[in-house]
Motif scaffolding. Structure first.
Motif, PDB file in Angstrom:
ATOM      1  N   ALA A  23       0.835  -1.202   0.000  1.00 50.49           N
ATOM      2  CA  ALA A  23       0.000   0.000   0.000  1.00 50.49           C
ATOM      3  C   ALA A  23       0.870   1.253   0.000  1.00 50.49           C
ATOM      4  N   LEU A  24       1.980   1.220   0.742  1.00 49.76           N
ATOM      5  CA  LEU A  24       2.899   2.355   0.769  1.00 49.76           C
ATOM      6  C   LEU A  24       3.507   2.599  -0.606  1.00 49.76           C
ATOM      7  N   THR A  25       3.901   1.526  -1.275  1.00 48.57           N
ATOM      8  CA  THR A  25       4.497   1.660  -2.609  1.00 48.57           C
ATOM      9  C   THR A  25       3.500   2.225  -3.609  1.00 48.57           C
ATOM     10  N   TYR A  26       2.284   1.692  -3.583  1.00 46.65           N
ATOM     11  CA  TYR A  26       1.266   2.179  -4.502  1.00 46.65           C
ATOM     12  C   TYR A  26       0.948   3.647  -4.237  1.00 46.65           C
ATOM     13  N   SER A  27       0.929   4.049  -2.977  1.00 44.32           N
ATOM     14  CA  SER A  27       0.630   5.442  -2.648  1.00 44.32           C
ATOM     15  C   SER A  27       1.731   6.376  -3.138  1.00 44.32           C
ATOM     16  N   LEU A  28       2.982   5.994  -2.909  1.00 42.32           N
ATOM     17  CA  LEU A  28       4.091   6.825  -3.363  1.00 42.32           C
ATOM     18  C   LEU A  28       4.145   6.922  -4.874  1.00 42.32           C
ATOM     19  N   ASP A  29       3.739   5.853  -5.539  1.00 38.18           N
ATOM     20  CA  ASP A  29       3.880   5.763  -6.990  1.00 38.18           C
ATOM     21  C   ASP A  29       2.666   6.305  -7.744  1.00 38.18           C
ATOM     22  N   ASP A  30       1.534   6.454  -7.067  1.00 34.89           N
ATOM     23  CA  ASP A  30       0.292   6.766  -7.774  1.00 34.89           C
ATOM     24  C   ASP A  30       0.320   8.163  -8.396  1.00 34.89           C
ATOM     25  N   PHE A  31      -0.157   8.234  -9.624  1.00 32.42           N
ATOM     26  CA  PHE A  31      -0.301   9.519 -10.302  1.00 32.42           C
ATOM     27  C   PHE A  31      -1.728   9.763 -10.772  1.00 32.42           C
ATOM     28  N   ALA A  32      -2.310   8.771 -11.453  1.00 31.81           N
ATOM     29  CA  ALA A  32      -3.598   8.976 -12.122  1.00 31.81           C
ATOM     30  C   ALA A  32      -4.696   9.365 -11.137  1.00 31.81           C
ATOM     31  N   VAL A  33      -4.841   8.582 -10.062  1.00 32.46           N
ATOM     32  CA  VAL A  33      -5.896   8.868  -9.083  1.00 32.46           C
ATOM     33  C   VAL A  33      -5.621  10.200  -8.392  1.00 32.46           C
ATOM     34  N   THR A  34      -4.364  10.422  -7.995  1.00 33.55           N
ATOM     35  CA  THR A  34      -4.006  11.662  -7.309  1.00 33.55           C
ATOM     36  C   THR A  34      -4.219  12.876  -8.196  1.00 33.55           C
ATOM     37  N   PHE A  35      -3.962  12.729  -9.476  1.00 37.24           N
ATOM     38  CA  PHE A  35      -4.123  13.846 -10.414  1.00 37.24           C
ATOM     39  C   PHE A  35      -5.568  14.325 -10.445  1.00 37.24           C
ATOM     40  N   PHE A  36      -6.513  13.410 -10.303  1.00 37.75           N
ATOM     41  CA  PHE A  36      -7.923  13.771 -10.341  1.00 37.75           C
ATOM     42  C   PHE A  36      -8.382  14.445  -9.049  1.00 37.75           C
ATOM     43  N   VAL A  37      -7.873  13.983  -7.907  1.00 41.79           N
ATOM     44  CA  VAL A  37      -8.442  14.411  -6.624  1.00 41.79           C
ATOM     45  C   VAL A  37      -7.620  15.471  -5.910  1.00 41.79           C
ATOM     46  N   THR A  38      -6.462  15.832  -6.432  1.00 42.21           N
ATOM     47  CA  THR A  38      -5.677  16.877  -5.789  1.00 42.21           C
ATOM     48  C   THR A  38      -6.231  18.245  -6.152  1.00 42.21           C
ATOM     49  N   GLY A  39      -6.076  19.185  -5.243  1.00 41.18           N
ATOM     50  CA  GLY A  39      -6.617  20.523  -5.466  1.00 41.18           C
ATOM     51  C   GLY A  39      -5.525  21.550  -5.693  1.00 41.18           C
ATOM     52  N   ASN A  40      -5.933  22.797  -5.896  1.00 40.08           N
ATOM     53  CA  ASN A  40      -4.970  23.878  -6.095  1.00 40.08           C
ATOM     54  C   ASN A  40      -4.181  24.123  -4.813  1.00 40.08           C
ATOM     55  N   GLY A  41      -2.863  24.219  -4.959  1.00 38.78           N
ATOM     56  CA  GLY A  41      -2.013  24.462  -3.800  1.00 38.78           C
ATOM     57  C   GLY A  41      -1.572  23.210  -3.077  1.00 38.78           C
ATOM     58  N   TYR A  42      -2.063  22.055  -3.492  1.00 41.28           N
ATOM     59  CA  TYR A  42      -1.652  20.800  -2.862  1.00 41.28           C
ATOM     60  C   TYR A  42      -1.220  19.837  -3.954  1.00 41.28           C
ATOM     61  N   SER A  43      -0.083  19.177  -3.749  1.00 44.82           N
ATOM     62  CA  SER A  43       0.433  18.294  -4.788  1.00 44.82           C
ATOM     63  C   SER A  43       1.279  17.201  -4.148  1.00 44.82           C
ATOM     64  N   THR A  44       1.529  16.154  -4.913  1.00 45.98           N
ATOM     65  CA  THR A  44       2.437  15.084  -4.511  1.00 45.98           C
ATOM     66  C   THR A  44       3.570  15.002  -5.529  1.00 45.98           C
ATOM     67  N   LEU A  45       4.556  14.181  -5.241  1.00 48.46           N
ATOM     68  CA  LEU A  45       5.737  14.125  -6.103  1.00 48.46           C
ATOM     69  C   LEU A  45       5.398  13.694  -7.521  1.00 48.46           C
ATOM     70  N   SER A  46       4.544  12.688  -7.654  1.00 45.90           N
ATOM     71  CA  SER A  46       4.217  12.193  -8.993  1.00 45.90           C
ATOM     72  C   SER A  46       3.545  13.280  -9.823  1.00 45.90           C
ATOM     73  N   VAL A  47       2.609  14.006  -9.224  1.00 48.12           N
ATOM     74  CA  VAL A  47       1.919  15.079  -9.940  1.00 48.12           C
ATOM     75  C   VAL A  47       2.883  16.222 -10.235  1.00 48.12           C
ATOM     76  N   GLU A  48       3.767  16.532  -9.294  1.00 48.74           N
ATOM     77  CA  GLU A  48       4.727  17.626  -9.497  1.00 48.74           C
ATOM     78  C   GLU A  48       5.714  17.300 -10.615  1.00 48.74           C
ATOM     79  N   ILE A  49       6.208  16.073 -10.628  1.00 50.33           N
ATOM     80  CA  ILE A  49       7.139  15.676 -11.691  1.00 50.33           C
ATOM     81  C   ILE A  49       6.462  15.754 -13.050  1.00 50.33           C
TER      82      ILE A  49
END
Length: 276
Positions: free
Chosen positions: A194-220
């Motif tokens: 679960a930790l690996t999938y969370s660190l690696d996830d982009f597609a799901v995070t891209f949909f649900v992240t908002g303005n001013g908040y981001s993760t590494l996958s979305v930032e890259i």
């Protein structure tokens, strides 16, 4: 037979070469002073200094780690309860139905899951940001952890719990001193998956992240769209090296634990039956 083994080893070498060549190429040009990935002009650490001095990137890194750790812990706890519930179901048809529903979430495309969460959060009124990303990561981490834990429950002999009850153990003692120690490898496997999938996830995070908040996958991804920058190479290299160190460390710990004499199964059973 020797020729078959030789061809098989050669095939493995080619497969790993194809998989790791792009990563090594990316790492090699992260030290390029020329600023491009076409020609290596000289060695430099400027891009690593740029990553280290980027305060926004450090905040995003902290966000990613916090989301990954919290979601993995929550998903593992829920998965333990879910795996226990599925294991106790006697009807094979009902158990297979629940397992199928669990597996559908794993094989479903991330785009569909991300879009579904976006629609759900919009309808419910959840603000896109930390909460939405955390809930989404918990949701897709649960079925992964269930699949890691459930086989250990299936392999556990029912006589262990029966013996513990005969010795006077309560339901809580049976759970905490018999069942959880037996399925501990599955729990750790589910947590790290679960930790690996969370660190690696982009597609799901891209949909649900908002303005001013981001993760590494979305930032890259966002930086890569703006053009080729070797700071992305440096950041990716650091992530790869940290991941490699964790894998090697886990492998060493596993080997050391395997060399130690095994703990008798009767010990947790006897301990669970001791009245307090």
């Amino acid at each position: 037979m020797e020729n078959k083994n030789r061809y098989f080893n050669l095939y493995l070498v080619l497969v790993f070469a194809v998989l790791y060549a792009p990563i090594l190429y990316l790492m090699y040009y992260s030290f390029n002073s020329g600023g491009t990935m076409h020609r290596f002009e000289g060695f430099t650490l400027d891009y690593y200094r740029e990553v280290a001095e980027d305060k926004r990137l450090l905040i995003i890194l902290i966000n990613t780690l916090v989301i990954a750790l919290l979601s993995s812990v929550a998903a593992t706890i829920v998965a333990i309860a879910g795996a226990l519930a599925i294991h106790r179901i006697r009807s094979r048809r009902a158990k297979n139905a629940l397992l199928s529903l669990n597996n559908v979430l794993i094989v479903s495309p991330d785009v569909i899951i991300g879009a579904s969460f976006l629609i759900l959060f919009t309808i419910v009124g959840v603000k896109l940001g930390f909460a939405s990303v955390l809930l989404s990561h918990i949701a897709f981490g649960i079925p992964i952890a269930v699949l890691m834990i459930l086989p250990h429950l299936e392999d556990m002999s029912p006589t262990l719990t029966d013996a513990a009850r005969d010795l006077g153990a309560t339901k809580r003692d049976v759970l905490t001193k018999v069942i959880l120690p037996v399925i501990r490898p599955g729990i750790f496997s589910g947590f790290f998956m679960a930790l690996t999938y969370s660190l690696d996830d982009f597609a799901v995070t891209f949909f649900v992240t908002g303005n001013g908040y981001s993760t590494l996958s979305v930032e890259i991804y966002s930086r890569a769209r703006q053009g080729v920058s070797l700071s992305i190479n440096a950041l990716s290299t650091l992530i790869f090296l940290v991941t490699l160190a964790l894998v090697v460390g886990y492998y060493i710990l596993t080997r050391r634990r395997a060399r130690k004499p095994g703990t008798a199964i009767a010990e947790p059973v006897a301990e669970a039956g001791v009245p307090r």
